[in-house]
Design an enzyme around this catalytic site. Sequence first.
Site, short mmCIF file in Angstrom:
data_model
loop_
_atom_site.label_atom_id
_atom_site.label_comp_id
_atom_site.label_asym_id
_atom_site.label_seq_id
_atom_site.Cartn_x
_atom_site.Cartn_y
_atom_site.Cartn_z
N SER A 90 0.87 -1.18 0.00
CA SER A 90 0.00 0.00 0.00
C SER A 90 0.90 1.22 0.00
CB SER A 90 -0.90 0.00 1.24
OG SER A 90 -0.19 0.50 2.35
N GLY A 150 -11.03 4.30 9.75
CA GLY A 150 -11.49 4.35 11.14
C GLY A 150 -12.52 5.43 11.40
N LEU A 153 -16.83 4.64 8.35
CA LEU A 153 -17.34 4.59 6.98
C LEU A 153 -16.94 3.30 6.29
CD1 LEU A 153 -16.64 8.33 6.09
CD2 LEU A 153 -18.77 7.30 6.88
N SER A 154 -16.46 2.37 7.12
CA SER A 154 -16.22 1.01 6.66
C SER A 154 -15.07 0.87 5.66
CB SER A 154 -17.51 0.45 6.05
OG SER A 154 -17.61 -0.87 6.39
N ASP A 210 -21.84 -3.79 6.85
CA ASP A 210 -20.82 -3.10 6.07
C ASP A 210 -20.54 -3.82 4.75
OD1 ASP A 210 -20.78 -1.80 8.45
OD2 ASP A 210 -18.74 -2.39 9.01
P1 ADP Z 1 -13.69 1.47 9.58
O1 ADP Z 1 -14.01 0.23 8.86
O2 ADP Z 1 -14.88 2.11 10.20
O3 ADP Z 1 -12.91 2.46 8.76
P2 ADP Z 1 -12.20 -0.36 11.17
O4 ADP Z 1 -11.52 -0.25 12.48
O5 ADP Z 1 -13.23 -1.40 10.99
O6 ADP Z 1 -12.76 1.09 10.81
O7 ADP Z 1 -11.13 -0.62 10.03
C1 ADP Z 1 -9.96 0.15 9.97
C2 ADP Z 1 -8.80 -0.77 9.65
O8 ADP Z 1 -8.85 -1.16 8.28
C3 ADP Z 1 -7.46 -0.10 9.83
O9 ADP Z 1 -6.98 -0.23 11.14
C4 ADP Z 1 -6.59 -0.86 8.83
O10 ADP Z 1 -6.13 -2.07 9.39
C5 ADP Z 1 -7.55 -1.23 7.72
N1 ADP Z 1 -7.50 -0.29 6.59
C6 ADP Z 1 -8.55 0.28 6.00
N2 ADP Z 1 -8.17 1.06 4.96
C7 ADP Z 1 -6.83 0.99 4.89
C8 ADP Z 1 -5.83 1.58 4.06
N3 ADP Z 1 -6.14 2.41 3.09
N4 ADP Z 1 -4.53 1.28 4.29
C9 ADP Z 1 -4.20 0.44 5.29
N5 ADP Z 1 -5.09 -0.12 6.12
C10 ADP Z 1 -6.40 0.12 5.94
MG MG Z 2 -14.86 -1.49 9.78
#
Ligand code: ADP
Ligand code: MG
Length: 433
Positions: A90, A150, A153-154, A210
């Site tokens: 990433s 986080g 918004l999933s 989600d």
């Molecule tokens: P939400 O789904 O509400 O955004 P979550 O805690 O369920 O929050 O998910 C967040 C997690 O998803 C992060 O801690 C990470 O591990 C992963 N994640 C999501 N998008 C990315 C990204 N663009 N790059 C790296 N990790 C990501």
């Molecule tokens: Mg999530």
Amino acid sequence: MTLTEPQPAAGSEPVFSPALSPQEGVEAATTLFRDCFGAAPDGVWYAPGRVNVIGEHTDYNGGLALPIALPHRAHLALRRREDRTIRLVSPQTRESIDVLDLDAIGPKGTPGEVRHWNAYVAGVAWALERDGLGPLSGFDAALYSCVPLGGGLSSSAALECATAVALNDVCSLGLAGTAQEPDDAGRARLVNSCIRAENEMAGAPTGGMDQSASMRCRAGHALELDCRDGSVTHVPFDLAAAGLTLLVIDTKAKHSLVDGQYGARRSACERAAEILGVELLADITGGALEDALGRLRESGAADAEVLVTRTRHVVSEIDRTRDLVSLLQDGAPLVGERLARAGALMDASHESLRVDYEVTCPELDVAVEAAREAGAHGARMTGGGFGGSAIALVDSDAVDTVARAVVDAYAAHGFAAPAFLNAVPSAPAGRLA
Ligand code: ADP
Ligand code: MG
């Protein structure tokens, strides 16, 4: 509260999180893939984040939810391998490619545990195989996501669903159809594997809203999801046609205790259902609510009054969701009295989550109040609560006024600056290139 960002001054410009265009998404993910793996990917797939319009904390009670897919997407450039190796990269980790073995990875808490975001991607391959859709092959993949991380918004389901549609295509599972002509039954199967990846590999005990939203929504529509059996109805939700915008306010707040509180809400609902002799709180209809609350009060449970408030939220929230669906389903523009009723349902949802379910926080309450005072037709927290995002239904020409009012209210309260995004009901997961 964690204040990690400088406090904004009143009068600061609202910051909007932009969605990448499909072209930009393809270019960003493909460039990253080429730079890191030295070859072209087989294709680029995407899956959207989601926002829930109404129906909060109803999913694990077998009730209704009403999410839409966002234009903000996770993009995944992916190339199938002949062996069982998975390599992931990433923008944040481009200096070092993560290398995994599909035969060695396993659930969180076992020796095969997979770290950080890799769990959401490799976890889907693992879960698809456990769900009888394998054997798959390994793959190289580059992630480029613009779903705020986080923020409720999933972003996590977006990673899972992008992986699922990509593997569906390169491993010829034949389950997804296209974003334009989706195979809904096939997608429901992919959703189950995505949920399994999130629950078992990432160790997050979330319901299925989600993943269903990311995989099964339609552009211009909200998804009425019956969480008891996973059945869906597509409800017309063309806000732009009525001159409306659904404004998302990402509070950027993340309060501790979230995990414990989520579990506590779930178990209170389970105990209330047990006392009432039903499998799920969704079995209590609105007409039977007062009688049910009376029985909880007289149950002798030490926390009877807590069970009463939790039950009242869940049952009334399911009714509000049903009411909003019936306002929307004929597709007539949301104007006049109908708009006022939709806004009132959103406001009532927030009050119920604040007073009865006790999952809001000062940042969410201030955002909602400021938006309403600045002219929003209705506003509520969305997602699990204790931070994350709020939504406000606003006239499109008032978006800036409402966003500024929220920025100013945050400054006055000494909160870190929020971010905003425009929640256009968008297409489900699919392939771009
Ligand atoms: P939400 O789904 O509400 O955004 P979550 O805690 O369920 O929050 O998910 C967040 C997690 O998803 C992060 O801690 C990470 O591990 C992963 N994640 C999501 N998008 C990315 C990204 N663009 N790059 C790296 N990790 C990501
Ligand atoms: Mg999530």
